[in-house]
Design a protein around this motif. Structure first.
Motif, PDB file in Angstrom:
ATOM      1  N   GLN A   1     -11.096   2.434  -2.894  1.00 54.04           N
ATOM      2  CA  GLN A   1      -9.713   2.038  -3.179  1.00 54.04           C
ATOM      3  C   GLN A   1      -8.923   3.225  -3.712  1.00 54.04           C
ATOM      4  O   GLN A   1      -7.753   3.432  -3.362  1.00 54.04           O
ATOM      5  CB  GLN A   1      -9.693   0.891  -4.182  1.00 54.04           C
ATOM      6  CG  GLN A   1     -10.238  -0.423  -3.631  1.00 54.04           C
ATOM      7  CD  GLN A   1     -10.279  -1.511  -4.674  1.00 54.04           C
ATOM      8  OE1 GLN A   1      -9.982  -1.294  -5.844  1.00 54.04           O
ATOM      9  NE2 GLN A   1     -10.664  -2.724  -4.247  1.00 54.04           N
ATOM     10  N   ARG A   2      -9.555   4.010  -4.545  1.00 55.26           N
ATOM     11  CA  ARG A   2      -8.892   5.199  -5.091  1.00 55.26           C
ATOM     12  C   ARG A   2      -8.616   6.207  -3.983  1.00 55.26           C
ATOM     13  O   ARG A   2      -7.553   6.847  -3.959  1.00 55.26           O
ATOM     14  CB  ARG A   2      -9.779   5.823  -6.172  1.00 55.26           C
ATOM     15  CG  ARG A   2      -9.151   7.023  -6.849  1.00 55.26           C
ATOM     16  CD  ARG A   2     -10.079   7.627  -7.882  1.00 55.26           C
ATOM     17  NE  ARG A   2      -9.551   8.898  -8.355  1.00 55.26           N
ATOM     18  CZ  ARG A   2     -10.233   9.780  -9.070  1.00 55.26           C
ATOM     19  NH1 ARG A   2     -11.498   9.511  -9.420  1.00 55.26           N
ATOM     20  NH2 ARG A   2      -9.680  10.912  -9.454  1.00 55.26           N
TER      21      ARG A   2
ATOM     22  N   ASN B   1      -8.024   5.603  -0.861  1.00 59.18           N
ATOM     23  CA  ASN B   1      -6.879   5.118  -0.089  1.00 59.18           C
ATOM     24  C   ASN B   1      -5.567   5.329  -0.831  1.00 59.18           C
ATOM     25  O   ASN B   1      -4.551   5.717  -0.245  1.00 59.18           O
ATOM     26  CB  ASN B   1      -7.080   3.650   0.264  1.00 59.18           C
ATOM     27  CG  ASN B   1      -5.977   3.108   1.150  1.00 59.18           C
ATOM     28  OD1 ASN B   1      -5.090   2.409   0.697  1.00 59.18           O
ATOM     29  ND2 ASN B   1      -6.022   3.464   2.429  1.00 59.18           N
ATOM     30  N   ALA B   2      -5.599   5.087  -2.136  1.00 54.10           N
ATOM     31  CA  ALA B   2      -4.382   5.222  -2.937  1.00 54.10           C
ATOM     32  C   ALA B   2      -3.928   6.676  -3.031  1.00 54.10           C
ATOM     33  O   ALA B   2      -2.721   6.961  -3.006  1.00 54.10           O
ATOM     34  CB  ALA B   2      -4.616   4.655  -4.339  1.00 54.10           C
ATOM     35  N   GLU B   3      -4.861   7.608  -3.134  1.00 49.09           N
ATOM     36  CA  GLU B   3      -4.502   9.005  -3.350  1.00 49.09           C
ATOM     37  C   GLU B   3      -4.348   9.817  -2.072  1.00 49.09           C
ATOM     38  O   GLU B   3      -3.679  10.860  -2.072  1.00 49.09           O
ATOM     39  CB  GLU B   3      -5.547   9.673  -4.253  1.00 49.09           C
ATOM     40  CG  GLU B   3      -5.591   9.099  -5.655  1.00 49.09           C
ATOM     41  CD  GLU B   3      -6.486   9.906  -6.593  1.00 49.09           C
ATOM     42  OE1 GLU B   3      -6.696  11.109  -6.315  1.00 49.09           O
ATOM     43  OE2 GLU B   3      -6.950   9.337  -7.593  1.00 49.09           O
ATOM     44  N   THR B   4      -4.964   9.355  -0.975  1.00 49.10           N
ATOM     45  CA  THR B   4      -4.891  10.141   0.265  1.00 49.10           C
ATOM     46  C   THR B   4      -4.316   9.366   1.445  1.00 49.10           C
ATOM     47  O   THR B   4      -3.917   9.980   2.438  1.00 49.10           O
ATOM     48  CB  THR B   4      -6.292  10.637   0.679  1.00 49.10           C
ATOM     49  OG1 THR B   4      -7.095   9.517   1.073  1.00 49.10           O
ATOM     50  CG2 THR B   4      -6.975  11.361  -0.480  1.00 49.10           C
ATOM     51  N   GLY B   5      -4.319   8.045   1.363  1.00 51.69           N
ATOM     52  CA  GLY B   5      -3.887   7.244   2.499  1.00 51.69           C
ATOM     53  C   GLY B   5      -4.971   7.049   3.535  1.00 51.69           C
ATOM     54  O   GLY B   5      -4.751   6.388   4.561  1.00 51.69           O
TER      55      GLY B   5
ATOM     56  N   THR C   1      -8.190   5.335   4.952  1.00 52.01           N
ATOM     57  CA  THR C   1      -8.963   4.109   4.823  1.00 52.01           C
ATOM     58  C   THR C   1     -10.391   4.387   5.268  1.00 52.01           C
ATOM     59  O   THR C   1     -10.639   4.736   6.418  1.00 52.01           O
ATOM     60  CB  THR C   1      -8.356   2.979   5.678  1.00 52.01           C
ATOM     61  OG1 THR C   1      -7.018   2.734   5.244  1.00 52.01           O
ATOM     62  CG2 THR C   1      -9.177   1.707   5.536  1.00 52.01           C
TER      63      THR C   1
END
Length: 509
Positions: free
Chosen positions: A95-96, A98-102, A104
């Protein structure tokens, strides 16, 4: 044109590759990057991914995301394996990410990891029956393959990183620790008894297997610095294993072929491979440079082309066809004609040369690829073709077969010592290989000469052979002017007699 990125985040390292698929369907690699992130470090003790490991992974992923943005790559297949799969904080880490790099990222099961490794191997190594292992940092995936199909596959939670931590084998562990490590490995492998005593070749994926290939190449003076499809004998493996075990940690990094970032993990990885040799009774290990990432791509490529299966029917034919599509300026009609005439001459002259399907496959490979050197320079393009064929991503040949095919193509304008002097692998073929190379290159030279004008004027060839005289009756397209082809082929009569010990006569009609 489509571009695609693939990210494989393992327990020890993270890999990034970028590929493109051209409008004609040809695929080629654009970029690759690998970093040792030690994401699984400490996992066996804490059950969680360490902050330091996650930060190292994130640093790499942010760079990869930037490269995708710069390269206009919007499609990314990103997977995480055993470390994230087994960690209590694995889901939160994704999840982190995805949040920091986009990006998946998908956590894949051990069974899927094994399947993707199988796809990477079955599409790049000409083998149908083998035991496949993919040794990572936190697990080893094992597959029994017969007839080209996976019979059984399993993921066992033993890896180079986790074993190193559990038995403290990173430096000088001593015989007690090594024995305990080996016994533990054998206990963990009890559930894969179906590989026991098969005697099938091992095919190894992963950093440990690649490292053994590099060490063996350096130890034996192997000239071709190519890992994929390298064959390591059991005896050579055991000799290297003894060297590693008996060398102090301070000196281990100096062993040729062993990288510094692998030196602390190598003893644990060695113990796993040694156990697999012992279980299977294999006499050799084939090292695969292709694995999960290639498997992901082949699966994607098959779906994109709506293929029935992600496995190619003929991996050599498929890889040659793909490579030729990436080379500008090729003449498909000329290539088909030269290949057809080469095959015809091979079949007609089989009583003289005595070669079979394996040698014919080398001739066909050389014929299809004989002009690729023109992409470098038309002049001396046969010599350039030899170098390209020797290093191109062609699958389905052994390393030695690929070298032999390269020399066959390199002599398609006549046997020349300039090619041998310029091409460093001239000492690799045996004397018998060189006899075969010269004979088959003569056939390729005749086929090339027959289509000198790129008109595909030769329709058929028939042969009679008596009293050490070969007569080729060449039928051409009605009304065709064959003077140039006749002259060019006649320049090879002396070469033919030297290589085949027979006089060659050409009759045109």
């Amino acid at each position: 044109m489509e571009k695609i990125a693939i990210i494989d985040m393992g327990s020890n390292s993270i890999r990034f590759v970028a590929l493109q698929i051209a409008d004609n369907g040809a695929y080629s690699f654009l970029y690759q990057e690998k970093e040792a992130i030690r994401l699984g470090h400490g996992l066996s003790v804490s059950g969680e991914l360490s902050d330091a490991g996650m930060e190292r992974a994130l640093t790499c992923l942010k760079v990869y995301k930037h490269m995708m943005d710069v390269g206009d790559i919007h499609n990314c297949l990103a997977v995480a394996t055993a470390a994230v799969r087994n960690a209590k904080n694995g889901a939160a880490f994704l999840q982190r990410i995805n949040a920091e790099t986009g990006i998946t990222m998908e956590v894949i099961t051990g069974e899927r990891e094994a399947y993707l490794g199988y796809l990477g191997v079955i599409n790049t190594i000409n083998a149908q029956d083998f035991v496949l292992f993919d040794l990572g940092g936190a697990s080893v995936e094992l597959s029994l393959v017969r007839g080209g199909k996976v019979e059984k596959a399993v993921s066992v939670p033993i890896g180079a990183v986790t074993l190193t931590e559990r038995f403290n084998t990173s430096t000088d562990p001593g015989e007690t620790a090594l024995t305990a490590c080996r016994e533990y490995i054998m206990e963990e492998l009890e559930d894969v008894a179906y590989i026991a005593g098969t005697g099938l070749p091992l095919i190894g994926i992963g950093g440990t297997a690649r490292t053994f290939a590099k060490m063996d190449q350096r130890a034996t003076g192997y000239e071709l610095q190519k890992i994929h499809n390298y064959i390591l004998s059991y005896d050579n493996f055991m000799e290297l294993a003894r060297t590693l075990t008996n060398t102090p940690a301070t000196e281990r990094k100096k062993i040729p072929g062993l990288s510094a970032d692998r030196a602390d993990l190598i003893l644990a990885g060695t113990a796993v491979i040694e156990a697999l040799f012992e279980m299977t009774g294999s006499s050799e290990m084939i090292i695969s440079g292709c694995g999960l990432r290639e498997g992901l791509f082949f699966e994607y490529y098959a779906a994109l082309n709506q293929a029935d299966s992600p496995c190619f029917d003929d991996i050599l034919d498929a890889s040659i066809a793909n490579y030729l599509k990436t080379v500008p300026g090729m003449n498909p009609a000329h290539i088909r004609q030269v290949t057809r005439i080469s095959e015809l001459l091979f079949d007609l002259l089989q009583p003289l040369h005595g070669y079979g399907p394996k040698e014919k496959r080398l001739l066909v490979t050389a014929a299809k690829m004989h002009d690729v050197g023109k992409v470098i320079n038309y002049y001396d393009h046969a010599r350039h073709s030899a170098f390209i064929i020797g290093h191109a991503p062609l699958y389905g040949l052994t390393q030695m077969e690929q070298i032999n095919a390269s020399f066959i193509a390199g002599f398609h304008h006549g046997i020349s010592r300039r090619t041998m002097r310029a091409y460093r692998y001239g000492t690799m073929p045996s004397e018998d290989d060189w006899t075969m190379i010269r004979r088959l290159s003569t056939l390729l030279a005749l086929a090339e000469a027959s289509d000198l004008t790129y008109e595909q004027l030769v329709e058929n060839i028939e042969m009679t052979y008596a009293e050490n005289v070969v007569v080729l009756v060449i039928t051409v397209t009605p009304g065709a002017t064959y003077n140039a082809a006749e002259y060019e082929m006649s320049q090879l009569l002396k070469q033919f007699k030297k290589e085949f010990g027979a006089t060659l006569l050409l009759v045109w009609k």
